[in-house]
Design an enzyme around this catalytic site. Sequence first.
Site, PDB file in Angstrom:
ATOM      1  N   CYS A 112      55.250  18.144  17.451  1.00  0.00           N
ATOM      2  CA  CYS A 112      55.913  19.135  18.314  1.00  0.00           C
ATOM      3  C   CYS A 112      56.630  18.501  19.510  1.00  0.00           C
ATOM      4  O   CYS A 112      57.434  19.157  20.164  1.00  0.00           O
ATOM      5  CB  CYS A 112      54.897  20.165  18.807  1.00  0.00           C
ATOM      6  SG  CYS A 112      54.078  20.997  17.458  1.00  0.00           S
ATOM      7  N   HIS A 248      57.657  23.598  25.251  1.00  0.00           N
ATOM      8  CA  HIS A 248      57.378  23.822  23.828  1.00  0.00           C
ATOM      9  C   HIS A 248      56.716  25.200  23.703  1.00  0.00           C
ATOM     10  O   HIS A 248      55.774  25.517  24.424  1.00  0.00           O
ATOM     11  CB  HIS A 248      56.468  22.716  23.311  1.00  0.00           C
ATOM     12  CG  HIS A 248      55.911  22.975  21.958  1.00  0.00           C
ATOM     13  ND1 HIS A 248      56.698  23.433  20.919  1.00  0.00           N
ATOM     14  CD2 HIS A 248      54.650  22.858  21.460  1.00  0.00           C
ATOM     15  CE1 HIS A 248      55.928  23.577  19.850  1.00  0.00           C
ATOM     16  NE2 HIS A 248      54.691  23.252  20.148  1.00  0.00           N
ATOM     17  N   ASN A 278      55.593  29.343  16.886  1.00  0.00           N
ATOM     18  CA  ASN A 278      55.700  27.921  17.225  1.00  0.00           C
ATOM     19  C   ASN A 278      56.493  27.210  16.126  1.00  0.00           C
ATOM     20  O   ASN A 278      56.020  27.092  14.996  1.00  0.00           O
ATOM     21  CB  ASN A 278      54.274  27.361  17.343  1.00  0.00           C
ATOM     22  CG  ASN A 278      54.242  25.863  17.604  1.00  0.00           C
ATOM     23  OD1 ASN A 278      55.247  25.173  17.498  1.00  0.00           O
ATOM     24  ND2 ASN A 278      53.061  25.365  17.941  1.00  0.00           N
TER      25      ASN A 278
HETATM   26  O1  UT7 Z   1      52.260  22.749  18.855  1.00  0.00           O
HETATM   27  C1  UT7 Z   1      50.923  22.596  19.199  1.00  0.00           C
HETATM   28  C2  UT7 Z   1      50.130  23.399  18.218  1.00  0.00           C
HETATM   29  N1  UT7 Z   1      48.970  24.043  18.584  1.00  0.00           N
HETATM   30  C3  UT7 Z   1      48.725  24.787  19.681  1.00  0.00           C
HETATM   31  O2  UT7 Z   1      49.454  24.855  20.610  1.00  0.00           O
HETATM   32  C4  UT7 Z   1      47.418  25.545  19.682  1.00  0.00           C
HETATM   33  C5  UT7 Z   1      46.812  25.682  21.042  1.00  0.00           C
HETATM   34  N2  UT7 Z   1      45.682  26.605  20.960  1.00  0.00           N
HETATM   35  C6  UT7 Z   1      45.836  27.949  20.937  1.00  0.00           C
HETATM   36  O3  UT7 Z   1      46.942  28.448  21.024  1.00  0.00           O
HETATM   37  C7  UT7 Z   1      44.582  28.794  20.887  1.00  0.00           C
HETATM   38  O4  UT7 Z   1      43.444  27.962  20.961  1.00  0.00           O
HETATM   39  C8  UT7 Z   1      44.507  29.682  19.600  1.00  0.00           C
HETATM   40  C9  UT7 Z   1      45.567  30.765  19.670  1.00  0.00           C
HETATM   41  C10 UT7 Z   1      44.703  28.849  18.350  1.00  0.00           C
HETATM   42  C11 UT7 Z   1      43.137  30.350  19.509  1.00  0.00           C
HETATM   43  O5  UT7 Z   1      42.925  31.138  20.679  1.00  0.00           O
HETATM   44  P1  UT7 Z   1      41.548  31.068  21.451  1.00  0.00           P
HETATM   45  O6  UT7 Z   1      41.650  32.009  22.562  1.00  0.00           O
HETATM   46  O7  UT7 Z   1      41.272  29.619  21.757  1.00  0.00           O
HETATM   47  O8  UT7 Z   1      40.550  31.669  20.381  1.00  0.00           O
HETATM   48  P2  UT7 Z   1      39.283  30.974  19.716  1.00  0.00           P
HETATM   49  O9  UT7 Z   1      39.691  29.970  18.709  1.00  0.00           O
HETATM   50  O10 UT7 Z   1      38.322  30.565  20.799  1.00  0.00           O
HETATM   51  O11 UT7 Z   1      38.654  32.199  18.942  1.00  0.00           O
HETATM   52  C12 UT7 Z   1      38.139  33.333  19.628  1.00  0.00           C
HETATM   53  C13 UT7 Z   1      37.632  34.316  18.589  1.00  0.00           C
HETATM   54  C14 UT7 Z   1      36.705  33.694  17.558  1.00  0.00           C
HETATM   55  O12 UT7 Z   1      35.742  34.657  17.212  1.00  0.00           O
HETATM   56  P3  UT7 Z   1      34.262  34.625  17.870  1.00  0.00           P
HETATM   57  O13 UT7 Z   1      33.723  33.271  17.513  1.00  0.00           O
HETATM   58  O14 UT7 Z   1      34.499  34.785  19.345  1.00  0.00           O
HETATM   59  O15 UT7 Z   1      33.597  35.757  17.203  1.00  0.00           O
HETATM   60  C15 UT7 Z   1      37.598  33.445  16.378  1.00  0.00           C
HETATM   61  O16 UT7 Z   1      36.903  33.434  15.159  1.00  0.00           O
HETATM   62  O17 UT7 Z   1      38.738  34.855  17.841  1.00  0.00           O
HETATM   63  C16 UT7 Z   1      38.524  34.635  16.442  1.00  0.00           C
HETATM   64  N3  UT7 Z   1      39.828  34.393  15.832  1.00  0.00           N
HETATM   65  C17 UT7 Z   1      40.633  35.378  15.417  1.00  0.00           C
HETATM   66  N4  UT7 Z   1      40.505  36.719  15.435  1.00  0.00           N
HETATM   67  C18 UT7 Z   1      41.531  37.450  14.944  1.00  0.00           C
HETATM   68  C19 UT7 Z   1      40.433  33.190  15.607  1.00  0.00           C
HETATM   69  N5  UT7 Z   1      41.641  33.391  15.050  1.00  0.00           N
HETATM   70  C20 UT7 Z   1      41.786  34.743  14.920  1.00  0.00           C
HETATM   71  C21 UT7 Z   1      42.819  35.557  14.415  1.00  0.00           C
HETATM   72  N6  UT7 Z   1      42.648  36.902  14.468  1.00  0.00           N
HETATM   73  N7  UT7 Z   1      43.970  35.058  13.928  1.00  0.00           N
END
Ligand code: UT7
Length: 321
Positions: A112, A248, A278
């Site tokens: 990225c 980005h 993204n």
């Molecule tokens: O170009 C660089 C590429 N990557 C990035 O920039 C990614 C950077 N990271 C992020 O943008 C965020 O970490 C994410 C958007 C990927 C995830 O957001 P988060 O606020 O860190 O969520 P999390 O992974 O901590 O998950 C929170 C909850 C979890 O459930 P529990 O354990 O709290 O019950 C996940 O299982 O949300 C759940 N979850 C979802 N729920 C609905 C994870 N993905 C999803 C989903 N829909 N798509």
Amino acid sequence: MIGKICGTGSYIPSLVWDNEKLAQLVETDDEWIRERTGIARRHLIDGEETTSYMAAQAAGEALKDAGVRPEEVDLIVVATMSSQNIMPCTACEVQNVIGAVNAACFDLNAACTGFLFALNTAQAYLGQGIYKTAVVIGTESLSNMVNWEDRSTCILFGDGAGAVVLKASEDGRYSQVTYSDGSKGDVLTCSSRNQKKFEDEPRDGSTYMQMDGGEVFKFAVSKVPEAVRELLDQEQMTTEEIAYYILHQANVRIVRSVAKRLGEKAEKFPTNMEEYGNTSSASIPILLDELNKKKTFQSGDFIVLSGFGGGLTYGASLIRW
Ligand code: UT7
């Protein structure tokens, strides 16, 4: 001598998958995706569209915007991690389509952050007086690399391409900082491309994009402000002198957090991930093109570009419009 941006272009595929569509594929919903990422839709390649097709369209548009003929182009650098072929490189395919018969062409991959590395590379050629006119492109078909059964990644990514034309100029400004941390390589990986072609074969998911989202998030919100501060210190400038920050487009919460950490107003950080998701190396040039078309920038504006991603890699560049 620096390379001054004198034209921009982009190509956005027409197939649109909104969050409701993804909710039919994985257990997710529009509210979660919007709240956690700021993304509402993403555009995906379809039919004849490929990574190089999008790149050529974006480059053609940027040349038109710059009033530069294809034969005048000395260099084409493409940032991509999703070329449809290993050989020839995407830049050579673009050259062939647009008729840039005099250009030297190659690709580079810094995930990225790729567009920033490609811009630095072109700037080095122009700064040394080796070439006069360059096209720098970020283009990605991430839909080929994403596991559409993995809700932790598939909601984030989209396809598209953006391009800029640089002309060697005495009048302008360019400086940069870029870094890589290979020890964090495991945080964001993908071991195979063009996986859509093989979608009928049973797969265990490990060849698709894998990400520790929390780690990438923490990395981005600490390293992007650090890179921007280092860049401004290096140039003896303050944040007040910066008109816009083009980050980005990974997650709106990352953009807001960076703005806060820099003590800057959110209005100076335009976003478009709501529409495109993204698009990796394409996200910065697509946003630049969108703002250029809206005539957002005034001549002389100082603009900071900043990216982060797989590698892990990150960096920031200063340009004067
Ligand atoms: O170009 C660089 C590429 N990557 C990035 O920039 C990614 C950077 N990271 C992020 O943008 C965020 O970490 C994410 C958007 C990927 C995830 O957001 P988060 O606020 O860190 O969520 P999390 O992974 O901590 O998950 C929170 C909850 C979890 O459930 P529990 O354990 O709290 O019950 C996940 O299982 O949300 C759940 N979850 C979802 N729920 C609905 C994870 N993905 C999803 C989903 N829909 N798509």
